[in-house]
Write an enzyme that holds these catalytic residues in place. Structure first.
Site, short mmCIF file in Angstrom:
data_model
loop_
_atom_site.label_atom_id
_atom_site.label_comp_id
_atom_site.label_asym_id
_atom_site.label_seq_id
_atom_site.Cartn_x
_atom_site.Cartn_y
_atom_site.Cartn_z
N HIS A 1 -31.95 -17.25 -30.37
CA HIS A 1 -32.53 -18.38 -29.81
C HIS A 1 -31.57 -19.50 -29.45
CE1 HIS A 1 -32.00 -20.85 -33.51
NE2 HIS A 1 -31.85 -19.60 -34.01
N CYS A 2 -32.12 -20.36 -28.78
CA CYS A 2 -31.08 -21.74 -28.70
C CYS A 2 -31.73 -22.90 -29.37
CB CYS A 2 -31.02 -21.74 -27.05
SG CYS A 2 -32.32 -22.09 -26.16
N VAL A 3 -31.54 -24.10 -28.65
CA VAL A 3 -32.01 -25.33 -29.29
C VAL A 3 -33.47 -25.31 -29.38
CG1 VAL A 3 -31.76 -27.61 -29.30
CG2 VAL A 3 -29.73 -26.23 -28.87
N THR A 4 -34.14 -24.80 -28.03
CA THR A 4 -35.37 -25.13 -27.65
C THR A 4 -36.22 -24.03 -27.46
OG1 THR A 4 -35.20 -25.47 -25.45
CG2 THR A 4 -35.08 -27.34 -27.14
N ARG A 5 -35.43 -22.72 -27.44
CA ARG A 5 -36.32 -21.52 -26.95
C ARG A 5 -35.94 -20.00 -27.61
NH1 ARG A 5 -33.28 -21.76 -21.53
NH2 ARG A 5 -32.02 -23.26 -22.59
#
Length: 467
Positions: free
Chosen positions: A25-29
């Site tokens: 995952h990244c910051v939003t996804r």
């Protein structure tokens, strides 16, 4: 619905845990690597409470969650018993599972050149500051350093720092290339510095040396080799970095560990350097010259058509991830005086963002409505994927309108010969990449790109979709 239940449904709707090759995952996804994307129930997935939208990029199926992404990610990991992976490991898995050979080449170019963009962006911005200090007619009839001589040395220092990234560009590229291909990045730096050694003729002086017939040479075993540096050259550094990494790995597998320090690095550096001066540099410089001259010819001979074609085609390139293939071209164009195509990319970001914001006023669904506003503002800061995948591609016509807007404005900009001196800054801050002399026209293009895309999307959308 609690997070555990939502995580179960997410896993179910992406085809079950047996369809998941990797997850991070990244910051939003949430970023899934799936074996078969046809098994995804996209409509059901996007109906979930915390799922804002979904899209596919770089071989990864990405689910936009927002600030709660880490919590839901942890629940998905528990549900699937997957091992936690880094973004780099997931990228490697995506390359193996989903990408065809062309997509893999594009991914490699992106992974090599993206890490050195901060240095290129910094150089361009400092060049802009230097131009403000040294060019006449900006603040006064004379230049600032003529009006205030006490800042002349400061301007000179800024110019020196700004030029460093371009003077030592081969070292940046060989470092990143060798690192990507699992070699010793420090050897990559050494190799790049070899190519800009002061005992070599500076590449900037090559044209004058050709005219005067004073090109220095080595004569080795009867072979004449040009003693020319590779300042501002992209392709020779990229190919030589690849050769160095593979040579080092080859030698390490065959040389006893006790003498590797004495053998591997010296042999790898010597072999790659000689091969570069004899073969790699002449071939790749010729290829690079053809590419750059072709783009320069296009934007000087038929500029509107060139700008139109790139402006219309950029968004589809971003959708497929193919835009990363242009990174070395951007850098080579800047090294040759200025980038004709980066300013058009700024217009694409603004057009996509404005279309997404227009959809905010048209969409009834509250969740998707919020995505339109947030994604549009994100595009205004140069990150266009949420606007394109989250809103514009869903309805198709905002995406097409943005493409046409970007193309028309891009054609006008190309006809005005607007260039950028750095890459990496897009959206509203994109003017910082543009020389001061082009600012008035560039600001007009920014305003038009936003207004045309917004107005065309809004008024067409009033008749296209039910509010």
């Amino acid at each position: 619905m609690n997070y555990q239940e939502e995580a179960k449904l997410i896993v179910q709707y992406v085809g079950g845990k047996e369809n998941i090759a990797a997850l991070t995952h990244c910051v939003t996804r949430l970023r899934f690597v799936l074996y078969d994307e046809k098994k995804v129930s996209k409509d059901l997935l996007e109906e979930l409470e915390d799922v804002k939208s979904t899209f596919v990029a770089n071989g990864q199926f990405q689910v936009v969650i927002g600030p709660k992404v880490e919590t839901i990610y942890n629940e998905v990991i528990k549900e699937t018993d997957l091992a936690s992976m880094t973004k780099e490991e997931v990228k490697e898995t995506a390359t193996e599972v989903n990408l065809n050979p062309l997509q893999r080449v594009v991914k490699i170019l992106g992974d090599v050149f993206v890490p050195i963009l901060p240095a290129i962006v910094t150089a361009g911005l400092l060049m802009g500051i230097g131009n403000l200090l040294t060019n006449p007619g900006i603040f006064f009839e004379q230049s600032l350093i003529e009006v205030y001589p006490q800042i002349a040395d400061l301007a000179d220092m800024i110019g020196l720092i700004a030029n460093t990234s371009f003077q030592f560009l081969p070292a940046l590229i060989t470092w990143s290339t060798v690192k990507y291909f699992k070699g010793n990045p420090l050897l990559g730096i050494v190799l790049g510095l070899v190519f800009v050694h002061p005992d070599l003729m500076n590449a900037w002086d090559y044209g004058q040396a050709v005219v005067s017939g004073e090109i220095p040479h080595w004569t080795i075993f009867g072979l004449s080799i040009s003693k020319m540096g590779l300042q501002a050259q992209v392709l020779p550094a990229l190919v030589s970095g690849f050769v160095l990494a593979k040579t080092e790995i080859f030698l390490k597998k065959r040389i006893p560990e006790t003498i590797q320090l004495l053998v591997v690095a010296p042999v790898a550096i010597l072999f790659t350097s000689i091969l570069t001066f004899i073969l790699i540099a002449p071939i790749t410089i010729s290829i690079g010259d053809v590419l750059v001259k072709g783009i320069v010819w296009l934007f000087q001979s038929v500029p509107f058509l060139g700008g139109l074609a790139y402006g219309v085609g950029l968004a589809p390139l971003i959708v497929t991830g193919m835009h990363h293939a242009f990174l070395p071209i951007h850098i080579q164009l800047m090294a040759n005086g200025g980038d004709y195509i980066w300013p058009i990319g700024v217009m694409n970001s603004l057009a996509q963002g404005s279309a997404a914001i227009a959809m905010y006023f048209l969409i009834k669904d509250k969740k998707l409505k919020g995505v339109g506003l947030v994604a549009g503002l994100s595009a205004y800061m140069g990150i266009t994927e949420p606007a394109m995948f989250g809103v514009n591609l869903k309805y198709k016509f905002p995406f097409v309108i943005s493409m046409i807007t970007s193309g028309v404005i891009g054609g006008f900009m190309a006809a005005q010969h607007i260039i950028a001196t750095s890459v990496g800054i897009s959206g509203l801050p994109g003017f910082l990449s543009i020389p001061f002399e082009f600012w008035p026209k560039f600001f007009i293009c920014m305003i038009l790109s936003c207004l045309i895309s917004f107005a065309a999307t809004y008024f067409y959308g009033r008749f296209k979709i039910e509010r």
